[in-house]
Write a protein that holds these residues in place. Sequence first.
Motif, PDB file in Angstrom:
ATOM      1  N   ARG A 161      79.894 -28.722 -12.403  1.00  0.00           N
ATOM      2  CA  ARG A 161      79.687 -27.612 -12.379  1.00  0.00           C
ATOM      3  C   ARG A 161      78.541 -28.354 -11.776  1.00  0.00           C
ATOM      4  O   ARG A 161      77.302 -28.173 -10.508  1.00  0.00           O
ATOM      5  CB  ARG A 161      79.308 -26.740 -13.468  1.00  0.00           C
ATOM      6  CG  ARG A 161      80.021 -25.567 -14.073  1.00  0.00           C
ATOM      7  CD  ARG A 161      80.868 -25.176 -12.313  1.00  0.00           C
ATOM      8  NE  ARG A 161      82.033 -24.151 -12.498  1.00  0.00           N
ATOM      9  CZ  ARG A 161      82.947 -23.817 -11.580  1.00  0.00           C
ATOM     10  NH1 ARG A 161      82.790 -24.313 -10.403  1.00  0.00           N
ATOM     11  NH2 ARG A 161      83.706 -23.102 -11.563  1.00  0.00           N
ATOM     12  N   GLU A 177      78.991 -30.310  -8.517  1.00  0.00           N
ATOM     13  CA  GLU A 177      78.307 -28.490  -7.768  1.00  0.00           C
ATOM     14  C   GLU A 177      77.926 -28.583  -7.469  1.00  0.00           C
ATOM     15  O   GLU A 177      77.736 -28.868  -5.397  1.00  0.00           O
ATOM     16  CB  GLU A 177      80.462 -28.296  -8.150  1.00  0.00           C
ATOM     17  CG  GLU A 177      80.348 -27.413  -7.374  1.00  0.00           C
ATOM     18  CD  GLU A 177      80.968 -25.546  -8.019  1.00  0.00           C
ATOM     19  OE1 GLU A 177      81.775 -25.509  -6.611  1.00  0.00           O
ATOM     20  OE2 GLU A 177      80.536 -25.975  -8.822  1.00  0.00           O
ATOM     21  N   SER A 178      76.745 -27.967  -7.841  1.00  0.00           N
ATOM     22  CA  SER A 178      75.157 -27.079  -7.420  1.00  0.00           C
ATOM     23  C   SER A 178      74.894 -28.393  -6.416  1.00  0.00           C
ATOM     24  O   SER A 178      73.770 -28.152  -5.428  1.00  0.00           O
ATOM     25  CB  SER A 178      74.953 -26.749  -8.566  1.00  0.00           C
ATOM     26  OG  SER A 178      74.047 -26.149  -8.073  1.00  0.00           O
ATOM     27  N   ASN A 228      76.273 -28.251  -3.086  1.00  0.00           N
ATOM     28  CA  ASN A 228      76.128 -27.463  -2.295  1.00  0.00           C
ATOM     29  C   ASN A 228      74.383 -27.189  -2.288  1.00  0.00           C
ATOM     30  O   ASN A 228      75.004 -26.864  -0.672  1.00  0.00           O
ATOM     31  CB  ASN A 228      76.586 -26.223  -3.243  1.00  0.00           C
ATOM     32  CG  ASN A 228      78.340 -25.606  -2.974  1.00  0.00           C
ATOM     33  OD1 ASN A 228      79.039 -25.817  -1.948  1.00  0.00           O
ATOM     34  ND2 ASN A 228      79.173 -25.775  -4.037  1.00  0.00           N
ATOM     35  N   GLU A 260      77.749 -20.129   5.325  1.00  0.00           N
ATOM     36  CA  GLU A 260      79.286 -20.148   4.637  1.00  0.00           C
ATOM     37  C   GLU A 260      78.490 -21.202   2.777  1.00  0.00           C
ATOM     38  O   GLU A 260      78.290 -20.815   1.997  1.00  0.00           O
ATOM     39  CB  GLU A 260      80.200 -21.306   5.023  1.00  0.00           C
ATOM     40  CG  GLU A 260      81.295 -20.213   6.426  1.00  0.00           C
ATOM     41  CD  GLU A 260      81.460 -19.377   5.166  1.00  0.00           C
ATOM     42  OE1 GLU A 260      81.843 -19.092   4.227  1.00  0.00           O
ATOM     43  OE2 GLU A 260      82.093 -17.935   5.561  1.00  0.00           O
ATOM     44  N   ALA A 261      77.660 -22.011   3.919  1.00  0.00           N
ATOM     45  CA  ALA A 261      76.663 -22.885   2.734  1.00  0.00           C
ATOM     46  C   ALA A 261      76.330 -22.287   2.152  1.00  0.00           C
ATOM     47  O   ALA A 261      75.989 -22.868   0.958  1.00  0.00           O
ATOM     48  CB  ALA A 261      76.238 -24.311   3.562  1.00  0.00           C
ATOM     49  N   GLU A 262      75.318 -21.427   3.125  1.00  0.00           N
ATOM     50  CA  GLU A 262      74.519 -20.881   1.717  1.00  0.00           C
ATOM     51  C   GLU A 262      74.705 -20.201   0.357  1.00  0.00           C
ATOM     52  O   GLU A 262      74.410 -19.733  -0.780  1.00  0.00           O
ATOM     53  CB  GLU A 262      73.449 -19.512   2.416  1.00  0.00           C
ATOM     54  CG  GLU A 262      72.091 -20.405   3.158  1.00  0.00           C
ATOM     55  CD  GLU A 262      71.614 -19.497   3.512  1.00  0.00           C
ATOM     56  OE1 GLU A 262      71.927 -18.513   3.962  1.00  0.00           O
ATOM     57  OE2 GLU A 262      70.664 -20.110   3.939  1.00  0.00           O
ATOM     58  N   ARG A 263      75.968 -19.479   0.733  1.00  0.00           N
ATOM     59  CA  ARG A 263      77.340 -18.826  -0.414  1.00  0.00           C
ATOM     60  C   ARG A 263      78.093 -19.045  -1.075  1.00  0.00           C
ATOM     61  O   ARG A 263      78.001 -19.513  -1.916  1.00  0.00           O
ATOM     62  CB  ARG A 263      78.759 -17.780   0.947  1.00  0.00           C
ATOM     63  CG  ARG A 263      79.288 -17.189  -0.001  1.00  0.00           C
ATOM     64  CD  ARG A 263      80.482 -16.473   0.622  1.00  0.00           C
ATOM     65  NE  ARG A 263      79.340 -15.349   1.428  1.00  0.00           N
ATOM     66  CZ  ARG A 263      79.429 -15.424   2.541  1.00  0.00           C
ATOM     67  NH1 ARG A 263      80.033 -17.149   3.593  1.00  0.00           N
ATOM     68  NH2 ARG A 263      79.058 -14.315   3.823  1.00  0.00           N
ATOM     69  N   SER A 264      78.418 -20.520  -0.782  1.00  0.00           N
ATOM     70  CA  SER A 264      78.764 -21.310  -1.697  1.00  0.00           C
ATOM     71  C   SER A 264      77.375 -21.587  -2.549  1.00  0.00           C
ATOM     72  O   SER A 264      77.803 -22.461  -3.633  1.00  0.00           O
ATOM     73  CB  SER A 264      78.793 -22.462  -1.519  1.00  0.00           C
ATOM     74  OG  SER A 264      80.021 -22.526  -0.122  1.00  0.00           O
ATOM     75  N   ASP A 265      76.090 -22.524  -1.994  1.00  0.00           N
ATOM     76  CA  ASP A 265      75.206 -23.148  -2.863  1.00  0.00           C
ATOM     77  C   ASP A 265      74.658 -21.879  -4.150  1.00  0.00           C
ATOM     78  O   ASP A 265      74.518 -21.824  -4.923  1.00  0.00           O
ATOM     79  CB  ASP A 265      73.717 -23.452  -1.955  1.00  0.00           C
ATOM     80  CG  ASP A 265      72.483 -22.751  -2.584  1.00  0.00           C
ATOM     81  OD1 ASP A 265      72.673 -24.117  -3.846  1.00  0.00           O
ATOM     82  OD2 ASP A 265      71.464 -22.789  -2.504  1.00  0.00           O
ATOM     83  N   THR A 304      76.853 -19.543  -4.950  1.00  0.00           N
ATOM     84  CA  THR A 304      77.749 -19.277  -6.180  1.00  0.00           C
ATOM     85  C   THR A 304      77.656 -20.338  -7.060  1.00  0.00           C
ATOM     86  O   THR A 304      78.426 -20.353  -8.017  1.00  0.00           O
ATOM     87  CB  THR A 304      79.734 -19.514  -5.331  1.00  0.00           C
ATOM     88  OG1 THR A 304      79.343 -17.995  -4.201  1.00  0.00           O
ATOM     89  CG2 THR A 304      80.506 -19.282  -6.256  1.00  0.00           C
ATOM     90  N   SER A 305      77.951 -21.408  -6.635  1.00  0.00           N
ATOM     91  CA  SER A 305      77.727 -22.844  -7.619  1.00  0.00           C
ATOM     92  C   SER A 305      76.390 -23.282  -8.598  1.00  0.00           C
ATOM     93  O   SER A 305      76.745 -23.441  -9.715  1.00  0.00           O
ATOM     94  CB  SER A 305      77.359 -24.120  -7.113  1.00  0.00           C
ATOM     95  OG  SER A 305      76.537 -24.452  -6.065  1.00  0.00           O
TER      96      SER A 305
END
Length: 495
Positions: free
Chosen positions: A402, A405-406, A409, A432-437, A439-440
């Motif tokens: 994690r 990953e974080s 992202n 999309e990048a901010e949403r992934s950021d 979530t991670s």
Amino acid sequence: MSGPSPKILLPLSALILLAGCAAVGPDYSPPAAQLPASFGTTPAGLGPGAVEVEWWRGFDEPALTRLVQQALAANHDIAIAAARLDEAKAVLRENRQDFLPRGGPALGYEAVRRSEVETPPGQQREIETYRGAVDASWEIDLFGRVRRSVEAAQAQVGSREALLRGVQASIAAAVAATWFELRGIEAEQAVVDDISRNQRESLEMVDRMLSAGSAHEFDRLRAEALLRNVEAVAPGLEQRRAAASNALAILLGQAPQTFRPPVSTPMGETLAVRTIRVGDPVGLLSRRSDIAAAERNLAAQTAGIGIETAGLYPEVQVRGSIGLVAGNLDALGDAGATSSFLGPVIRWSLLDRGRVRARIAASEARTREALIVYDQTLLRALQETDDAFKGYGAAGQTLELRLLESAANREAANLARVRFMEGEGVYLDVLEAERSDFTSRRALTIARTRQRLAIVGIYKALGGGWEICSQADRACGTADATTQLTTAQEIAARP
């Protein structure tokens, strides 16, 4: 009346001597524990050695240490378990009194008026009797009913003591787990606040670009939708935070409405954990209170067989009395008013042998059940320990991934914003990048919390933490802080 004759004293003396004979029923011996020599392959970070007593200090959080100490002193579950232990000790004292005579002073007055038919010639129809005496009875424990009753009561005291220690260890673990859950939720809230602030800035940027004609309404709607999606997480987190705070208040014996958890510093990226010493499976016998309680319950049930078996044999009591008996109060002081008797009483319920044997069979079945429960408790202790070790290993690996990953992202989100500002990308890539950021980063906070909970789970499975309450300078609920060597330790010390 004259004192007891030799015809009574001789057989009475023989009965008293026989009272020292062995009690009927099986003599208890602790079961052989079927335990492996080691815990097998353990994840990195776990090693041999004595399990730490005040394990919560290893997290280096003074607030947590204070909370655990407060809970051990004020928790209601601990107080309830301590009261049950006091009850068992009182029952033991009562059973021990059966070795001593019963009775005491007795004062009586009786007025009888007989009919003419019942009255012999020359005697009065009305008779008054005044009596002042000391009456006593004593059961000669010829076949060990009293001794087995005391054995059972002693075992129940050991079981209740073990259960008290178990509650103390569980409360310490529950406080630590609830504290880390609360801190983890607060960390998630911090992530939501940070992401929400970034999303508001992004929405403002898109609004400016829309006004300048360099962005489309579609981009503004997508930016607003992502902002609302992040903000929608906040109410659920606040509800969880309040529930964790309330749970912590109950553990501390306080009202949730007035409790305020201590302020803590944010959790770091990683937790510096020293090697956790986990001992060996044999050590579970001295730490796991459920194992000790199951063993003591087995001892109590075994003694119960002897209690029921004594019902097949005669019950022998010695009754006696010495005092004064007279027809009026003035005559009580006369020499002839002295009265006494002493003699054995034997009861033998021969007609109840079928019922007694049925009770014996039931007691034997309860003993077999207690043995199975003991074996099952051992297996569950090993299972919980192995599960805790595996959970710790998985939590550590997940946290490492994690973190990677974080970091990836977060960098991707920064690059997406820069590219969009320079006109090299589309706003959909930014979203999309901010949403992934988002979530991670939430997943990373959860992984940090689970790593800490996994450590708590190890100590809970190992049964550590209650030993602090056996120290003379530590008060835990209403428990006696100066207990002798615990039953669990005695079992572990046996060959």
